[in-house]
Design an enzyme around this catalytic site. Structure first.
Site, short mmCIF file in Angstrom:
data_model
loop_
_atom_site.label_atom_id
_atom_site.label_comp_id
_atom_site.label_asym_id
_atom_site.label_seq_id
_atom_site.Cartn_x
_atom_site.Cartn_y
_atom_site.Cartn_z
N ARG A 1 0.82 -1.21 0.00
CA ARG A 1 0.00 0.00 0.00
C ARG A 1 0.85 1.25 0.00
NH1 ARG A 1 -4.00 1.96 4.90
NH2 ARG A 1 -2.13 2.99 5.66
N CYS B 1 -0.03 5.33 0.95
CA CYS B 1 -1.06 6.20 1.51
C CYS B 1 -0.46 7.59 1.65
CB CYS B 1 -1.54 5.67 2.86
SG CYS B 1 -2.95 6.60 3.53
#
Length: 122
Positions: free
Chosen positions: A100, A102
Site C-alpha cells: 500500500r 497512503c
C-alpha cells in the site's frame, strides 16, 4: 483488455472507466465515498473510508475478484491527521494486508476526505 462496469459503484465522473482487467489483473479507478444508490457523500472520515472501500469492493466483485485478492492499494487522504481513523476502517476490508501507498493530497474530487484504488488478481 476488458472494461469493468457496475452499478454497485459510482459511475465515472470523467473520461475513465471504473476498472480494467488485463491478463488476469484487476485495476480499479480511485473510488471516492459516493453512495452509488443515492449519490450522496457521508460525513466524516470513518464513514467516507467505509464507502470508498465498499465502492472498490463492488468493482472487484464485478470483475470476479475480491478484497482477499488485492495485491496493492493506493490511498489518498485530504488530511494526514485522518491516517489512524482511516486505517481502522481500511483494516476491516483489506485483511490480507496488501502492499500500500497512503499519501495526503491537497484536494480530492467533490471535496471528499479520502479515495482508494486497488490492483487485484482475478
Amino acid at each position: 483488455m476488458n472494461i469493468i462496469a457496475t452499478e454497485k459503484a459510482p459511475g465515472a465522473i470523467g473520461p475513465y472507466s471504473q476498472g480494467f482487467e488485463v491478463n488476469g489483473l484487476i485495476f480499479s479507478s480511485g473510488q471516492i465515498p459516493v453512495d452509488p444508490a443515492m449519490g450522496n457523500i457521508p460525513e466524516g472520515i470513518a464513514a467516507q473510508a467505509e464507502q470508498s472501500c465498499k465502492n472498490v469492493g463492488a468493482i472487484l466483485e464485478a470483475a470476479g475478484s475480491g478484497y482477499d485478492k488485492v495485491v496493492k492499494t493506493t490511498c489518498f487522504l485530504a488530511d494526514i491527521a485522518d491516517f489512524a481513523a482511516f486505517n481502522e476502517v481500511y483494516a476491516k476490508y483489506f485483511i490480507s494486508k496488501p502492499a500500500r501507498s497512503c499519501v495526503a493530497v491537497r484536494d480530492l474530487p467533490k471535496g471528499v476526505l479520502c479515495e482508494v484504488e486497488a490492483i487485484a488478481v482475478k
